[in-house]
Design an enzyme around this catalytic site. Structure first.
Site, PDB file in Angstrom:
ATOM      1  N   SER B 157      -5.116   3.060   2.035  1.00 18.12           N
ATOM      2  CA  SER B 157      -6.539   3.139   1.519  1.00 18.12           C
ATOM      3  C   SER B 157      -6.546   4.036   0.379  1.00 18.12           C
ATOM      4  CB  SER B 157      -7.346   2.895   2.474  1.00 18.12           C
ATOM      5  OG  SER B 157      -8.622   2.583   2.216  1.00 18.12           O
ATOM      6  N   ASP B 322      -6.012  -8.350   5.042  1.00 20.09           N
ATOM      7  CA  ASP B 322      -7.067  -7.290   4.357  1.00 20.09           C
ATOM      8  C   ASP B 322      -7.833  -7.963   3.067  1.00 20.09           C
ATOM      9  OD1 ASP B 322      -8.117  -5.086   3.138  1.00 20.09           O
ATOM     10  OD2 ASP B 322      -6.227  -3.993   2.861  1.00 20.09           O
ATOM     11  N   HIS B 355      -8.169  -4.711   6.828  1.00 19.84           N
ATOM     12  CA  HIS B 355      -7.953  -3.495   6.101  1.00 19.84           C
ATOM     13  C   HIS B 355      -7.241  -2.430   6.992  1.00 19.84           C
ATOM     14  CE1 HIS B 355      -7.819  -0.460   2.967  1.00 19.84           C
ATOM     15  NE2 HIS B 355      -8.737   0.124   3.353  1.00 19.84           N
TER      16      HIS B 355
END
Lengths: 200, 382
Positions: B157, B322, B355
């Protein structure tokens, strides 16, 4: 190394930028990187193969030729685009060949010859879709949805304006044999073609 | 902590702090005259300092990535599933450095730290920090630790953005950049979610324009809301469905507005807990760092041009469910790297957790990560 891969290796110049469509476990790219200082990528969808490639230092992209194509590669990115034993399994072989020669200067393709005498004999004798060591599937579950003969392939190249730079045939064990050179479309099991766009 | 330490745990770890008193110039044209960075290390640095791996954390992360701080710890570090003996980032082979980023709230200098110029917490006067500022401070940390070149910089991320930035800013100080569940830049939708989070915080009456420390209070409700919104974007519809479905806390509807569904009480609980432990100003800062990240921007919006600067190899991983940073965003990165003729490998991992999947060890994720890092280790002789 397999004979067909050895033959392919001879057709690739040192330091070439190479794209291998359906690169498997990366054996060929690994070899080309080490022995020919080649760079480039393999495309693959088999998860175990992808992992193996990563572990041996072969750059591999998870990408499905049928659904994603090669649209993410710019024109003339590669010196050579390879596709071993996958042409017969894609949805539109003609379009894949077009794309190969768009992103690359040369293409090297290998595929099984459906006019091989044993397959012809199988069909004549039994009247059923041929099965062999190289094509060990039933008609309904085969991944090989676009089988062709050497003559078919060459006719397509002619129509597309592709120039055949080299052509070699090997047997099921990927061995070179004088018989298959004598009458390729009848006696050759696997074809290896090196093609380019005419005038390109 | 479990009764006895698992054999694949780095064990009890102790954070360390380094003080820096050379001013650091930041992207916002301001400087920090002095600052602390808190970090943890796992494994041993080899003789030629070639086996170092930098772990970059995400929005709410910190330096405690693996192991336990004490025998009383309930949970190990946030990425314990991937860091430890025999794990993808194998601490028997690598020397792992995990740092709390500047502007954070877990020990490194941030908005809650005392500003030496005023003797009060920085609060909203703390400079807005960018991803590039982080890589700069991480490079200064590497200098102090005697690490000239990372064998890999790894992050998920926002951490993946740092791994990318490293490849551009210090091409000769990084051999591999591992970019997991990340993106080349936030989309309008991503920024929109961040803005909702920021509005929730800044409109809380207890926020006091960011000076809540002086009022001995915390903008709990605002931070809780921010976290609840954020948390939803980290999960997938399917994973929430599986975890909570439409399950009620009691048998029947109560025809009121208290938390009746399990998912409501879960989000409230997560949000409340977070609001007690995380600094609201840091949350604003981290979301802004996300918004501003855009390496293509300085290169005529041509991401491939940006990657011309890089010389490391890349591993890019995305996760099928995600929806915060969808696989197509990772593919943008990959395609730009291909166009720039960089070496890159890419896999889309099939995982149901949205995610957050980058924090959860699934067999394929672990296999791919392991295979790649094993090869990195062999390359540096570790």
């Amino acid at each position: 190394m397999r004979t067909d891969l050895k033959i392919i290796e001879q057709w690739i110049n040192s330091g070439s930028h190479v794209l291998d469509l359906g690169c498997g476990d990366g054996t060929l790219l690994d070899y080309l990187q080490r022995e020919k200082q080649a760079t480039g990528f393999g495309l693959e969808i088999n998860q175990d193969h992808i992992t193996t490639c990563m572990g041996r230092g072969v750059s591999v992209i998870e990408q499905n030729l049928d659904t994603q194509g090669l649209g993410n590669f710019e024109d003339h990115t590669f010196d050579t685009v390879l596709m071993t034993q996958a042409l017969q399994a894609v949805r539109r072989p003609d379009m894949v060949l077009d794309e190969m020669l768009r992103v690359g200067r040369e293409g090297i393709v290998t595929f099984p010859n459906f006019a091989y005498w044993k397959l012809r004999w199988y069909l004549i004798r039994r009247g059923r879709m041929p099965e062999s060591e190289t094509l060990p599937y039933k008609w309904y579950n085969t991944p090989n949805i676009h089988l062709c003969t050497f003559k078919d392939f060459e006719a397509l190249c002619y129509r597309k304006g592709f120039q055949i730079l080299n052509r070699t045939v090997v047997d099921g064990e990927h061995q070179d044999h004088w018989l298959s050179r004598l009458w390729p479309n009848m006696l050759g099991q696997i074809a290896i073609y090196r093609i380019t766009r005419k005038g390109g | 902590m479990p009764e006895s330490l698992p054999t694949d745990s780095v064990g009890i770890v102790t954070p360390q702090t380094l003080h820096f008193d050379t001013p650091i110039n930041l992207a916002c044209n301001r400087t920090l005259d002095q600052y602390d960075l808190v970090y943890e290390t796992y494994g041993t640095l080899n003789a030629d300092a070639s086996n170092a791996v930098l772990i970059c954390h995400a929005l709410s992360g910190h330096h405690h990535a693996a192991g336990y701080h004490s025998a009383d710890d309930r949970k190990p570090g946030w990425w314990d599933s991937c860091i430890g003996p025999g794990k993808p980032i194998d601490t028997d082979r690598f020397f792992v450095v995990s740092v709390n980023n500047l502007g954070g709230c877990h020990g490194s200098t941030g908005p809650a730290s005392i500003n030496p110029a005023t003797g009060k917490p920085y609060g909203p006067d703390f400079p807005v920090i960018t991803v590039r500022d982080w890589t700069q401070s991480q490079a200064l940390l590497a200098d102090r630790l005697g690490i000239q070149c990372w064998s890999a910089v790894v992050g998920g991320s926002l951490g993946g953005m740092q791994a990318l930035q490293w490849s551009l800013d210090y091409p000769d100080r990084i051999r591999h950049s591992v970019v997991i569940a990340s993106t080349p830049r936030l989309s309008a939708q991503n920024i929109a979610f961040n803005e909702v989070a920021r509005q929730a915080i800044t409109s809380d009456q207890e926020f006091y324009g960011g000076h809540y420390y002086e009022h001995n209070t915390l903008p709990r409700r605002g931070l809780m809301l921010a976290r609840m919104v954020g948390h939803i974007t980290y999960l997938s519809d399917a994973s929430m469905g599986e975890k909570f479905g439409r399950e009620l806390r009691d048998q029947a509807y109560k025809f009121g507005y208290d938390a009746e569904f399990q998912v409501e009480s879960y989000l409230r609980y997560q949000g409340e807990r977070f609001s007690e432990t995380f600094d609201a100003n840091t949350y604003l800062l981290m979301t802004r760092a996300l918004d501003y990240f855009d390496p293509a921007y300085e290169h005529d919006n041509d991401l491939a041009k940006a990657f011309m600067k890089a010389s490391c190899e890349f591993l890019v991983l995305s996760f099928s469910t995600d929806w915060r940073f969808i696989p197509a965003r990772s593919e943008e990165l990959v395609n730009a790297m291909i166009a720039a003729r960089r070496k890159v490998s890419y896999a889309e991992i099939d995982a149901p957790w949205g995610h957050d999947a980058f924090l959860i060890p699934t067999p394929r994720y672990t296999d791919v990560f392991h295979a790649y890092m094993d090869r990195v280790a062999r390359e540096v002789g570790a």
